[in-house]
Design an enzyme around this catalytic site. Structure first.
Site, short mmCIF file in Angstrom:
data_model
loop_
_atom_site.label_atom_id
_atom_site.label_comp_id
_atom_site.label_asym_id
_atom_site.label_seq_id
_atom_site.Cartn_x
_atom_site.Cartn_y
_atom_site.Cartn_z
CB CYS A 299 -7.49 2.88 4.04
SG CYS A 299 -7.89 2.12 5.41
CG ASN B 97 -8.99 -2.51 2.24
OD1 ASN B 97 -8.21 -3.34 2.37
ND2 ASN B 97 -9.02 -1.41 3.16
CD GLU B 98 -9.71 -2.33 7.17
OE1 GLU B 98 -9.25 -3.42 7.14
OE2 GLU B 98 -9.31 -1.19 7.40
CD GLU C 22 -2.77 1.15 2.38
OE1 GLU C 22 -3.90 2.12 2.25
OE2 GLU C 22 -2.74 0.32 3.15
#
Length: 648
Positions: free
Chosen positions: A228, A369-370, A23
């Protein structure tokens, strides 16, 4: 301690279980793995900051960031002009005028340029100079100005259009945190792009020392680009892969979601730095991520937005019934075409034009992503829409779902209930569920058997995990906890498909989050104890897990045994202070006769330290590192260590 290896084994679901998660956080891309040395090379930087209310993020163009007049200030003028730029997506250029031959400009270059004596560097400069003819002089000096490491004169001719100037130089001296300078003769030149790259950058893209550290872990996969950052602080800030492909200088720059991340440090009373000028040039874009995966022999595993911005930051999302949401789904389909499509297709043709005619053989895509389901956020319905569209056109692509940001809350339970229900009717509905957990070292020891009781109907992707010590340091305590936990991952290889720690990189003095896998500055890199643990497990994974027992092992001894068909890889984590003697390793055969592996000829790779607080420090000799040795008959395994015995 005696280890008895049975004849019962579990084949690994994935031969590429342990991999990497990249990331762009902590200046991991620009200023890091992406080898570009100039900061704000295209005068496209934005300053960003969070407002006083939710969803309120502000940005402003700051094309002058990092650039200053050098020499006689009153003899030069630096202007940043919007319009008629090199690229419409990045609308500014720099107009530089001198009234003397002794003026020029410098670039911040993060902490300054670092050159190695004898090393070569490549220059690319886009200029427009309808009335200027003569030369430009590129100079790199030490920070105090006493050493000139390089000086290159570039002759140019008048041109009313943008022209690309390419040249190179070899450094005469080594400098750290030096000054990059361009001097002009009298007159005016427009600059659209200024780049300096080390000639040894891997594939002309990746900083060599950082690339080699990644490759040495033998990663089975590469998950990218986040995290994120995929979601964005707001949707306008999300990671759109189409902005990151095509010619480097035509890519649309973006402010980084982590630029506004202002959090408390884990040292009491201190406030973490934040970096309002943290940007993404996308010089490291989706093409480069695919290329990086290929160069490392890793499976590419991109993660895509589902039209929901970061749920920790904002409530912004596109309506699932809107045209915009359909565009998100189409973007996923186009990505598969870009990665795998024929050169006769629109996006396959672009891939070939960028230099890769053959398919990247993309097999996996992460959907979100989450994200997690709430009364207002319908993530699970969005996943269903993506799955239906992707599998209709590309039935063999495997999709990764998400269990949300943790493994302890209702978010996690809701997600698993949903996927377990859907998989009953559609076996291809999901290939694995992505789980994330950042916990104290104690949690990892307590959850070594976490996956023993998991259903085997859906595999797990342990996509982001890390042991967070009290001050969140990259110390031996964290590495030992992760190593112990990873013995449990190997034991449950029939349900754990992929696993990766996070985050991967941090530039020294530019970090928003830690602990991190690899630290670096302008010319030096440092592997952490966590890195060496991952390297051990990545290199000595094997193809099958072997059931075994450890007699007289003690409470703080954790073991795993795997094989590749030729060798046994016996991993022993001693998380206690006291040494333990390994007396023997026995293997049960089909005829029930136990044979003893020859320890005195076994190769041993070992990570050890003197204290749980041991860390490695950038620029200094490592306190915690791997050592290779040959075992003796009675092996003493030191306290606070991770060992791999390679024996036949």
């Amino acid at each position: 301690m005696k280890i008895s290896i049975s004849k019962n084994s579990k084949p690994f679901i994935s031969k590429k279980m342990f991999g990497l998660f990249f990331e762009d956080i902590n200046y991991a891309a620009d200023g890091g793995l992406y080898a570009e040395m100039i900061e704000n090379r295209q005068f496209a930087f934005r300053r960003s900051w969070a407002g006083s209310t939710a969803n309120d993020y502000k940005t402003e163009y700051t094309p002058d960031y990092g650039w200053k007049i050098y020499g006689q200030q009153d003899c030069a003028e630096m202007e940043f002009i919007k319009g008629c730029s090199l690229c419409d997506k990045n609308p500014h250029y720099m107009k530089f005028t001198t009234n003397t031959g002794n003026a020029g400009f410098t670039n911040k270059a993060y902490d300054g340029v670092c050159l190695r004596s004898g090393a070569s560097y490549n220059l690319k400069i886009w200029i427009r100079n309808p009335k200027y003819e003569g030369s430009l002089t590129v100079i790199c000096k030490s920070s105090d100005g006493t050493i000139t490491a390089a000086q290159k004169e570039i002759k140019i001719e008048k041109n009313k259009n943008w022209q690309l100037i390419e040249d190179s130089f070899t450094a005469d001296s080594t400098i750290k945190n030096g000054t990059f300078i361009i001097l002009q003769n009298k007159g005016t030149v427009d600059y659209g792009y200024i780049s300096l790259m080390p000639a040894d950058a891997v594939a002309g893209v990746f900083r060599k020392d950082l690339f080699e550290l990644l490759k040495e872990t033998r990663p089975g996969f590469l998950r990218f680009p986040g995290g994120c950052i995929v979601e964005g602080a707001v949707l306008s800030n999300r990671y759109n892969w189409k902005d990151t492909v095509g010619e480097n200088w035509k890519r649309h720059w973006n402010w980084n979601r982590w630029a506004t991340h202002n959090i408390y440090m884990w040292t009491p009373g201190k406030l973490a730095k934040y970096f309002p000028y943290y940007n993404q040039s996308y010089g490291l874009g989706f093409y480069e991520y695919f290329l990086l995966s290929e160069l490392m022999g890793a499976e590419p595993l991109p993660v895509l937005s589902v039209g929901i911005a970061c749920q920790f930051q904002t409530s912004e999302m596109v309506d699932i019934k809107s045209r915009e949401f359909k565009d998100y789904i189409q973007s996923a389909l186009d990505l598969i075409e870009f990665a795998n499509g024929s050169t006769k297709t629109k996006w396959g043709k672009l891939r070939a034009k960028m230099g890769h005619e053959n398919s990247f053989n993309l097999k996996f895509i992460g959907i979100g992503n989450e994200q997690w389901q709430t009364d207002k956020v319908n993530f699970l319905e969005r996943y269903k829409a993506f799955e239906k569209a992707i599998h209709k056109k590309y039935p063999d692509i495997e999709l990764i779902g998400t269990a949300g940001p943790d493994v302890t809350s209702e978010k996690y339970t809701t997600a698993w209930n949903f996927f377990n229900n859907e998989i009953k009717a559609n076996k291809k509905f999901t290939a694995a569920i992505d789980e994330h957990y950042y916990m104290k070292p104690e949690w990892f020891y307590e959850h070594i058997h976490m996956y023993d009781s998991y259903s085997r109907d859906i595999p797990v992707f342990a996509g982001e995990y890390a042991a967070h010590t009290e001050h969140r340091e990259n110390n031996l305590e964290a590495a030992l906890a992760e190593a112990a936990f990873m013995t449990g991952l190997e034991k449950n290889c029939d349900v754990i498909r992929f696993a990766s720690v996070a985050p991967l990189f941090a530039r020294y003095n530019y970090a928003q989050w830690w602990p991190d896998f690899i630290w670096f500055d302008g010319d030096t890199s440092m592997a952490t104890p966590d890195y060496y643990v991952q390297k051990l497990f990545g290199k000595y994974t094997g193809t099958s897990y072997i059931e075994h027992s450890a007699e007289n092992a003690g409470d703080k001894i954790f073991t795993s045994v795997t094989t590749d068909g030729n060798n046994y890889f016996v991993k022993v984590v001693n998380a206690g202070d006291n040494p333990v003697e390994l007396e023997s390793i026995h293997v049960d055969s089909d005829d029930s006769i136990s044979r003893e592996l020859l320890l005195d000829s076994a190769k041993v790779i070992q990570l050890s330290g003197k204290s749980l607080s041991d860390v490695n420090v950038i620029g200094k000799e490592e306190n915690v590192k791997l050592e290779e040795m040959t075992a003796s008959k009675n092996v003493v395994i030191p306290g606070l260590s991770v060992s791999v015995f390679i024996c036949r």
